[in-house]
Design a protein around this motif. Sequence first.
Motif, PDB file in Angstrom:
ATOM      1  N   MET A   1      10.770 104.798  27.784  1.00 18.07           N
ATOM      2  CA  MET A   1      10.713 106.158  26.724  1.00 18.07           C
ATOM      3  C   MET A   1      11.507 105.851  25.358  1.00 18.07           C
ATOM      4  SD  MET A   1      12.820 108.035  29.525  1.00 18.07           S
ATOM      5  CE  MET A   1      13.127 107.027  29.683  1.00 18.07           C
ATOM      6  N   SER A   2      13.226 104.739  26.415  1.00 18.63           N
ATOM      7  CA  SER A   2      14.030 104.994  25.196  1.00 18.63           C
ATOM      8  C   SER A   2      13.113 104.361  23.750  1.00 18.63           C
ATOM      9  CB  SER A   2      15.211 104.154  25.748  1.00 18.63           C
ATOM     10  OG  SER A   2      14.554 102.846  26.509  1.00 18.63           O
TER      11      SER A   2
ATOM     12  N   ALA B   1      18.288 105.070  27.098  1.00 19.63           N
ATOM     13  CA  ALA B   1      16.510 106.018  26.746  1.00 19.63           C
ATOM     14  C   ALA B   1      17.249 107.442  27.885  1.00 19.63           C
ATOM     15  CB  ALA B   1      15.361 106.250  27.132  1.00 19.63           C
ATOM     16  N   SER B   2      18.028 106.632  28.842  1.00 20.38           N
ATOM     17  CA  SER B   2      18.928 108.279  29.905  1.00 20.38           C
ATOM     18  C   SER B   2      19.091 109.044  28.617  1.00 20.38           C
ATOM     19  CB  SER B   2      19.772 107.626  31.326  1.00 20.38           C
ATOM     20  OG  SER B   2      18.743 107.102  31.675  1.00 20.38           O
TER      21      SER B   2
ATOM     22  N   VAL C   1       6.347 101.616  21.446  1.00 19.91           N
ATOM     23  CA  VAL C   1       6.331 101.333  22.866  1.00 19.91           C
ATOM     24  C   VAL C   1       6.521 102.295  23.878  1.00 19.91           C
ATOM     25  CG1 VAL C   1       6.276  98.723  22.076  1.00 19.91           C
ATOM     26  CG2 VAL C   1       8.267 100.259  22.458  1.00 19.91           C
ATOM     27  N   ALA C   2       7.040 103.471  23.205  1.00 20.36           N
ATOM     28  CA  ALA C   2       7.520 104.734  24.344  1.00 20.36           C
ATOM     29  C   ALA C   2       6.497 104.989  25.799  1.00 20.36           C
ATOM     30  CB  ALA C   2       7.553 106.190  24.258  1.00 20.36           C
ATOM     31  N   PHE C   3       5.636 104.607  25.725  1.00 23.13           N
ATOM     32  CA  PHE C   3       5.379 104.435  27.127  1.00 23.13           C
ATOM     33  C   PHE C   3       5.528 103.454  28.297  1.00 23.13           C
ATOM     34  CE2 PHE C   3       2.561 102.424  24.346  1.00 23.13           C
ATOM     35  CZ  PHE C   3       2.258 101.000  25.537  1.00 23.13           C
ATOM     36  N   LEU C   4       5.583 102.648  27.851  1.00 24.89           N
ATOM     37  CA  LEU C   4       6.120 101.136  28.732  1.00 24.89           C
ATOM     38  C   LEU C   4       7.015 101.218  29.631  1.00 24.89           C
ATOM     39  CD1 LEU C   4       6.459  98.077  26.287  1.00 24.89           C
ATOM     40  CD2 LEU C   4       4.532  99.044  27.933  1.00 24.89           C
ATOM     41  N   VAL C   5       8.514 102.889  29.087  1.00 23.86           N
ATOM     42  CA  VAL C   5       9.286 102.229  31.062  1.00 23.86           C
ATOM     43  C   VAL C   5       8.161 103.278  31.752  1.00 23.86           C
ATOM     44  CG1 VAL C   5      11.198 103.820  31.324  1.00 23.86           C
ATOM     45  CG2 VAL C   5      10.934 102.255  29.155  1.00 23.86           C
ATOM     46  N   ALA C   6       8.022 104.552  31.388  1.00 22.42           N
ATOM     47  CA  ALA C   6       7.052 105.484  32.266  1.00 22.42           C
ATOM     48  C   ALA C   6       5.996 103.990  33.157  1.00 22.42           C
ATOM     49  CB  ALA C   6       6.274 106.130  31.011  1.00 22.42           C
TER      50      ALA C   6
END
Lengths: 540, 132
Positions: A1-2, A74-75, A418-423
């Motif tokens: 998300m970061s 992201a955190s 590309v935010a969805f990549l971490v999720a």
Amino acid sequence: MSAAILVQASTASTSPGDPILNIAIFGAFVAVTMVIVFRASRNNKTASDYYAAGRSFTGGQNGSAIAGDYLSAASFLGIVGAIAINGYDGFLYSIGFLVAWVVALLVVAELLRNTGKFTMGDVLAFRLRQRPVRIAAAISTLVVSFFYLLAQMAGAGGLVSLLLGIDERIGQSVVIAVVGALMILYVLVGGMKGTTWVQIIKAVLLIAGAGVMTVWVLAINGFSFPALLDAAVATTGNPAILEPGLQYGLSDVTRLDFLSLGLALVLGTAALPHVLMRFYTVPTAKEARKSVVWAIWLIGIFYVFTLVLGYGAAALIGPEAIAAAPGGANSAAPLLAFELGGPVLLGIISAVAFATILAVVAGLTITAAASFSHDVYASVIKKGKASPQQEVKVARITVVVIGLVAIVGGIGANGQNVAFLVALAFAVAASANLPTIVYSLFWKGFTTRGALWSMYGGLTTAIVLIALSPVVSGGERSMIPGADFAIFPLSNPGIVSIPLAFLLGWLGSVLERRRESSDKQTEMEVRSLTGVGAEKATAH
Amino acid sequence: MGSAAPDDRPDVASDAEPDIEALRTVQNSPRFRALKRRHRLFVLPATGLCLAWYLAYVLTAGYAPQVFATPVAGSMNLGMVWGLAQVATTFAVTMLYVWYANKHLDPAAAEIRAELEPVLAGAGAGANGARA
């Protein structure tokens, strides 16, 4: 998300601080860690040294490294920014990242340390047929690591414009390449030992930096958290920031989406290959337990810091100013640092943000390389006949290849959403890995077919659903803006793919006539609970 | 610099064939069964409760946000208190498990390991000799 939040605002202009100072502080971090990595690498002799740091770290050290591995940019930037702009919903998001560690502590850490050797595949294939299960485990590891890695590298591009004032694409690409090259060097030279030290140092800097800012923000508000909330409401003029709903509560779809995301976070963490691999760096299961306890305390305290910092940024800077700044929501923490401590504190916080990306990508790369070399090359291609020297050599080559792919991918994805990549990485881990880990450890009747159905089924479902979701097409912020084949309404597939993978694991097992070796089941059960025959630390 | 014993056996988990009879005897022993029961007795309900507690929190946030808006003390509302309570319960379960494992799991595991390891080392010495 970061990454995505970062990239979102890459229209940025200039950094509020002094880019030269920011680079100098980051340079000092690189210099110090490089010396430590070179010193640590002198003892790298065996495969166990390279992959698992000779299993010589203490629980406290490994716990700090886990926190360093887990707390991505992201955190820090993402969650502080989300709280500053959307209030409570940002906090809601961070809770899932913490509660997930209960699963890691209770179900996974010790049993995994006792049964495995270097990779997740060791545990998944322990009592099943080695070749097919190891190949599946390696594919899942590579997919999860690749998604996560790509998100981090693309995020570096967004950070550059925010913190160094570099707006041209070519300049950002150079910085991404430098970050990738540094990462390759750390992992190539230092192996798991070097990677671990980078993560420990980064965790200490990150948590200390956030801690100093937290105390500072609270001091301004008379050390009263309610007073801080009042100040935040006063600045924003919006009491709704203290309640859920600003970000996730818009419609039934977004609510369900958050539930799906929450499931993926809470069940995916304990099945992330780079988290699992960290449990092998300690000498015993008891130290693995201590590692998670340390990690839980550090991560939990850190998220409480981000709550204070988020509302602090809302109170002292205000959401409009943050949203308008280069980097958007991600600029909340840097702007707050500048407000509190001027260019020096901003420089430190910026350097910590870069160190964060570096440490996370290093952990991902060594995990992916170990999985390819240990599960695919040594166990499948060489059928267990590769010498440790050959295996480590293949791992090192893989590190370079993955590093180059990450650089090219990061440059390509820079500016993309590309935010969805971490999720997605969490959702794939929860779907493809967790059911098989749980079944292997707790269910006697689990079979190879169950494992393969569950792993491939979970992996494929998660990816196909993402491809058919609004993050890829059919929305204003989709990857392919013109097209619309979004027949799946949610942007996180977890709520479908995780139960499905559990179901497939059960179904595949009960439908398979062929039973698994009961000898291996006996060995795994006794070993997992008592530590008999578990891998020992190498003596140095 | 411990270059004394570079581990030269292939690095695959299934390389050593331990004494399966000894392992099976342990697996069927009352002591091991008690250890397994005590482990599951804590781990499974604790994981389930934590996940249910988290799910209740997420569902309330999404579907009954007015509950979270309930004032508790000044600007502190129920949502803020519940969120911090999630952090607190995570810490509490962690420390409770450490206490439980130290008291009820580790001694039994160490006892079984101490008895079984010499047996296995004797039997598997050929295949597994390099272990220090």
